[in-house]
Design an enzyme around this catalytic site. Sequence first.
Site, short mmCIF file in Angstrom:
data_model
loop_
_atom_site.label_atom_id
_atom_site.label_comp_id
_atom_site.label_asym_id
_atom_site.label_seq_id
_atom_site.Cartn_x
_atom_site.Cartn_y
_atom_site.Cartn_z
N ARG A 45 0.83 -1.16 -0.09
CA ARG A 45 0.06 0.19 0.05
C ARG A 45 0.62 1.09 0.16
NH1 ARG A 45 2.55 2.00 3.66
NH2 ARG A 45 1.00 3.69 3.67
N GLY A 46 0.30 2.39 -0.13
CA GLY A 46 1.02 3.56 -0.27
C GLY A 46 1.08 3.85 -1.82
N ALA A 47 0.83 5.12 -2.09
CA ALA A 47 0.47 5.59 -3.66
C ALA A 47 1.77 5.00 -4.45
CB ALA A 47 0.01 7.09 -3.73
N ARG B 238 -7.48 -0.42 -6.50
CA ARG B 238 -7.94 0.75 -5.81
C ARG B 238 -8.15 2.02 -6.41
NH1 ARG B 238 -4.25 1.11 -0.57
NH2 ARG B 238 -6.22 2.47 0.33
N GLN C 178 -1.92 2.29 10.22
CA GLN C 178 -0.58 2.47 9.33
C GLN C 178 0.51 3.05 9.98
OE1 GLN C 178 -3.47 3.03 7.81
NE2 GLN C 178 -3.50 2.65 5.73
N ASP D 101 -1.95 10.73 -1.88
CA ASP D 101 -2.53 9.77 -2.78
C ASP D 101 -2.75 10.36 -4.24
OD1 ASP D 101 -2.94 8.68 0.09
OD2 ASP D 101 -2.73 6.93 -1.37
N ASN E 215 -5.41 12.63 0.89
CA ASN E 215 -4.46 11.58 1.79
C ASN E 215 -5.32 10.88 2.85
OD1 ASN E 215 -1.71 10.94 2.35
ND2 ASN E 215 -1.98 11.83 4.27
N LYS E 216 -4.50 10.11 3.53
CA LYS E 216 -5.43 9.30 4.41
C LYS E 216 -6.44 9.97 5.29
CE LYS E 216 -5.12 5.75 4.67
NZ LYS E 216 -5.94 4.93 3.45
C1 LIG Z 1 3.41 8.04 -0.26
S1 LIG Z 1 1.97 7.58 -0.28
C2 LIG Z 1 1.40 7.20 1.20
C3 LIG Z 1 -0.19 7.38 1.40
O1 LIG Z 1 -0.75 6.20 1.09
C4 LIG Z 1 -1.55 5.73 2.37
O2 LIG Z 1 -2.68 5.32 1.97
P1 LIG Z 1 -2.81 3.52 2.09
O3 LIG Z 1 -2.23 3.21 3.27
O4 LIG Z 1 -4.26 3.56 2.16
O5 LIG Z 1 -2.31 3.13 0.86
C5 LIG Z 1 -1.64 7.03 2.87
O6 LIG Z 1 -2.39 7.93 2.34
C6 LIG Z 1 -0.47 7.61 2.88
O7 LIG Z 1 -0.12 9.11 3.04
#
Ligand SMILES: CSC[C@H]1O[C@H](OP(=O)(O)O)[C@H](O)[C@@H]1O
Length: 368
Positions: free
Chosen positions: A53-55, A90, A202, A243, A253-254
């Site tokens: 996960r993470g963009a 996603r 996270q 994201d 973002n989250k």
């Molecule tokens: C560097 S992008 C990180 C970004 O992604 C996370 O979302 P997820 O864990 O649901 O993929 C979160 O928004 C982070 O800031």
Amino acid sequence: MKVDGKHFRSIWRERDGWSVGAIDQRRLPHEFVIARLTSCEDAAVAIRDMLVRGAPLIGATAAYGMALAMREDASDAGLKRAYDTLVVARPTAINLKWALDEMRATLAPIDPLERAEAAYARADEIVEQDVEINRGIAGNGLKLIEAIAAKKPGQAVNVLTHCNAGWLATVDWGTATAPIYLAHERGLKIHVWVDETRPRNQGASLTAWELGHHGVPHTVIPDNTGGHLMQHGMVDLAIVGTDRVAANGDVCNKIGTYLKALAAHDNGVPFYVALPSPTIDFAVHDGVRDIPIEQRSGTEVTDMTGRTADGRLETVRIVPENSPVANYAFDVTPARLVTGLITERGVLKADRDSLASAFPERVAAGTE
Ligand SMILES: CSC[C@H]1O[C@H](OP(=O)(O)O)[C@H](O)[C@@H]1O
């Protein structure tokens, strides 16, 4: 980055030359498990179920997913099927579509017999580009930390971050954490307030794990603590990831990021967003209005998984059985609340003109 002195990335091509290794982030912080992706479907499921996960890491995984797909079926139909399978894994991080568009642009024009080799080469380039970009973010963000350190000699710079925008959210370095790691490696005194980041935690499970294994001082806090800390001068700046950044500078973002930005604005705390240029989406003109917000399963809210005293992993329910649940995975912070965007080409104002002049190629992509 380092895990107890040993260098790791979050995703890599295995020595067999075709399968893909990735850290299963659902198992952290209690277990360090490596997953092996051997098909396009594996890559799509890994993104959907947040094994990765993470963009930026989502983009890198999709790129390797396309390479795995070309081993399976390199025909035009196979290319379309792979794109369509991966792009819906996603909905919010634009890096997923960016990476797939990059792969398709490379593969569509060439002979299907050459597509598998070309796909792995392009995916490797996307992976190395992510690392290079994040090193650039580290250097540009470091200047902000150094400026604060100069005003408080001998004291730690206190940075608040939300969710995980660390090396686990990218191939390496991270985005929000890149300046933090570089500051730490340059010997600056730094401390990180780590938002736990409900419901998937996270921050508590991933950012704390990263920082701890890299030796960066940090404190995990409940999500609702940040405003209090800012009110009492305990946060020098906030740095978060994103994201998707819209053309007007709005930042997705989250979930919970918007509330942190409001608290920062109310307390005069600088609020920065770190992002690689593939995260900019010029096709979206108003982020608050138009960025799609993923809604995930309610079980992420109703259930919690942890380790018992005797080391077993257990999942328990924390919400009454008959209570409805809503689980919005992201929110959008209006550009007016963003102090600056830390990119690989400098720290920019969160507005269209600054983004367009720094990244004209992203403007062109947005009009395609
Ligand atoms: C560097 S992008 C990180 C970004 O992604 C996370 O979302 P997820 O864990 O649901 O993929 C979160 O928004 C982070 O800031």
